[in-house]
Scaffold this motif. Structure first.
Motif, mmCIF file in Angstrom:
data_model
loop_
_atom_site.group_PDB
_atom_site.id
_atom_site.type_symbol
_atom_site.label_atom_id
_atom_site.label_comp_id
_atom_site.label_asym_id
_atom_site.label_seq_id
_atom_site.Cartn_x
_atom_site.Cartn_y
_atom_site.Cartn_z
ATOM 1 N N PRO A 34 57.140 -41.780 51.178
ATOM 2 C CA PRO A 34 57.891 -42.352 52.442
ATOM 3 C C PRO A 34 57.335 -43.587 53.341
ATOM 4 C CG PRO A 34 58.297 -39.888 52.788
ATOM 5 C CD PRO A 34 57.534 -40.242 52.079
ATOM 6 N N GLU A 35 56.225 -43.605 53.428
ATOM 7 C CA GLU A 35 55.570 -44.216 54.296
ATOM 8 C C GLU A 35 55.520 -45.709 53.258
ATOM 9 O OE1 GLU A 35 52.442 -42.590 55.914
ATOM 10 O OE2 GLU A 35 53.173 -41.858 57.466
ATOM 11 N N ALA B 135 58.394 -47.813 53.007
ATOM 12 C CA ALA B 135 59.134 -48.159 54.025
ATOM 13 C C ALA B 135 57.692 -49.585 53.880
ATOM 14 C CB ALA B 135 58.164 -48.245 54.943
ATOM 15 N N ARG B 136 56.314 -49.216 53.909
ATOM 16 C CA ARG B 136 56.176 -50.782 53.811
ATOM 17 C C ARG B 136 56.012 -51.730 52.494
ATOM 18 N NH1 ARG B 136 51.288 -46.661 54.059
ATOM 19 N NH2 ARG B 136 51.078 -47.398 51.373
ATOM 20 N N LYS C 54 59.322 -52.124 51.309
ATOM 21 C CA LYS C 54 60.415 -52.549 51.802
ATOM 22 C C LYS C 54 59.993 -53.342 52.980
ATOM 23 C CE LYS C 54 64.346 -51.468 53.117
ATOM 24 N NZ LYS C 54 65.488 -52.058 52.568
ATOM 25 N N ALA C 55 59.448 -53.874 53.802
ATOM 26 C CA ALA C 55 58.444 -54.769 55.094
ATOM 27 C C ALA C 55 57.840 -55.749 54.389
ATOM 28 C CB ALA C 55 58.104 -53.916 55.990
ATOM 29 N N LEU D 20 64.911 -52.805 47.184
ATOM 30 C CA LEU D 20 64.804 -52.382 48.249
ATOM 31 C C LEU D 20 65.256 -53.163 49.203
ATOM 32 C CD1 LEU D 20 60.925 -52.509 47.011
ATOM 33 C CD2 LEU D 20 61.600 -50.789 48.336
ATOM 34 N N ASP E 65 67.933 -48.368 51.714
ATOM 35 C CA ASP E 65 67.097 -47.830 52.262
ATOM 36 C C ASP E 65 65.918 -46.008 53.064
ATOM 37 O OD1 ASP E 65 68.805 -49.691 54.304
ATOM 38 O OD2 ASP E 65 71.025 -47.845 54.320
ATOM 39 N N SER E 66 66.565 -45.494 52.436
ATOM 40 C CA SER E 66 65.236 -44.456 51.816
ATOM 41 C C SER E 66 65.652 -43.765 50.548
ATOM 42 C CB SER E 66 65.776 -43.500 53.124
ATOM 43 O OG SER E 66 67.114 -42.623 53.423
#
Length: 433
Positions: free
Chosen positions: A292-293, A296-297, A299-300, A400, A404-405
């Motif tokens: 998940p990390e 998230a990376r 995605k950002a 992406l 959201d997850s």
């Protein structure tokens, strides 16, 4: 100098190398290749019973696979089968084709100057400059695919919802195949490359004997040929800008392509351009679902996306091997190879060689350099590598944006296949907006 006897794999390890079900048990397979690479990187594989298959050399080191891939004068794609096959399957192909061990004549099976002549017919079309013209249409397909995924959520099978249909849509579009014919193309592709896996070959039969698998593949080839004969007639009568029109109207040395070579060109683009990208796409999604990390990376920060795509291709290695035949007496890592010897280039083993890739089993989007061999190397490097990267990048940009997850919602399953392999199911739980 090692002798053949010294470098022959034991029967149990040899079975692991040639048994399709071994390739579904990924970690165990990687353990096997690690052991072989460390103990006998050029290993002789012989059948437990004479006549089942021809003995061959298994090549597992990255440097050796790279060297062989680039030396197309010493290591040939022809005249022996370019994919590992049982003797029964090769004899069936020879009977069907009038002597060739290759069910399909294509860029993959050609050597020397004829290979480059055929490659040049479409090479320019698949370069990044030309592919940019297809980006808008590919993006539309990506949005439609992700829309269907979100509508099916929250619990989905990513393979059936996304990674199988999306690359098929893309390659069929660039070949000018109508959308209503895509299910037929998917079934034929699965029969061609999924013949060793009952879930994928659409046969409805369990434990198919080798001769039944071979006949299934032969039927898929015949159906492909019949379909693309119709496409050829259309594209000759009314050419468009798609790649099918280029093939249908192509000439070599001033002569039109013969029917077998033309159908082989269509089949290799239609089939290889779909299953391989499907496997890499599912592999990338599995890695992100487990981390998940990292999800998230990226995605950002979309600058990480190119690394995700490239690492997924290495980590998954959809084309798991190709075979070569030695044109003359030679030597690989101190092992004598005789003219006529058959060799298996294990791209899985090469792409997980710790001498080239630090901690190779780790999915590392920041891996650099990442000179993997999933696309091959040299003259036979994958013609569609730029397309594969482009369609994966576009799809993940859309995913992406919308998701959201993601998390695993069950155990992923790999296909039983020695040649083209990857996930056949990837159960996910998604949260979208």
């Amino acid at each position: 100098m090692a002798t053949v006897a010294d470098n022959t794999l034991d029967a149990a390890t040899a079975r692991m190398v040639i048994e399709p079900k071994s390739y579904a048990r990924w970690d165990g397979l990687l353990d096997t290749f690690d052991h072989v690479r460390q103990t006998m990187p050029v290993a002789r594989v012989t059948p437990a019973q004479d006549g089942v298959f021809d003995p061959f050399w298994l090549i597992t080191r990255y440097d050796d696979v790279m060297r062989i891939s680039k030396d197309n004068a010493t290591f040939l794609n022809h005249p022996r089968s370019v994919v590992f096959s049982l003797t029964e399957g090769i004899e069936f192909a020879k009977h069907l084709t009038g002597g060739s061990p290759h069910m399909v004549a294509s860029l993959v099976t050609f050597d020397g100057p004829i290979h480059m002549k055929y490659r040049k017919l479409t090479q320019e079309w698949f370069m990044p400059k030309n592919l940019r013209q297809t980006e808008d249409e590919i993006r539309k397909l990506a949005h439609r695919t992700v829309d269907r995924l979100v509508a099916a959520g929250p619990d989905v099978d990513f393979v059936t919802q996304v990674s199988a249909p999306y690359p098929l849509h893309v390659v069929m579009q660039i070949m000018g195949v109508p959308e209503e014919d895509e299910p037929r193309m998917l079934m034929l592709t699965q029969q061609l490359f999924g013949g060793q896996d009952d879930d994928l070959n659409q046969s409805g039969l369990k434990d198919l004997p080798p001769e039944a698998i071979t006949q299934l593949v032969a039927g898929a080839v015949a159906d492909f040929e019949q379909y693309f004969a119709g496409i050829t007639a259309q594209k000759r009568a009314a050419p468009t800008s798609d790649v099918a029109s280029i093939i249908a109207n192509a000439t070599i040395d001033g002569e039109p392509l013969n029917d077998r070579d033309m159908m082989g060109y269509f089949i290799i683009l239609a089939a290889a351009g779909h299953d391989t990208t499907s496997a890499s796409t599912a592999g990338a999604m599995l890695a992100l679902a487990r981390d998940p990390e990292q999800f998230a990376r990226v995605k950002a920060d979309r600058s990480l996306l190119a690394g995700i795509v490239e690492e997924a291709i290495r980590w998954t290695t959809p084309v798991q091997h190709f075979m070569r035949t030695a044109a003359c007496d030679t030597e690989i890592s101190g092992q004598k190879i005789a003219a006529g010897d058959w060799l298996m280039l294990s791209y899985i083993a090469a792409n997980h060689d710790p001498a080239q890739f630090e901690n190779p089993r780790k999915f590392d989007a920041a891996r650099s350099p990442n000179r993997h061999l999933a696309f091959g190397a040299g003259a036979h490097q994958c013609l569609g590598l730029h397309l594969a990267r482009l369609e994966m990048r576009i799809l993940f940009e859309v995913l992406l944006d919308r998701l959201d997850s993601i998390e695993l919602a069950g155990e992923p399953l790999r296909s039983n296949s020695t040649f083209v392999g990857g996930l056949k199911t990837l159960p996910l739980r998604i949260k979208a907006h």
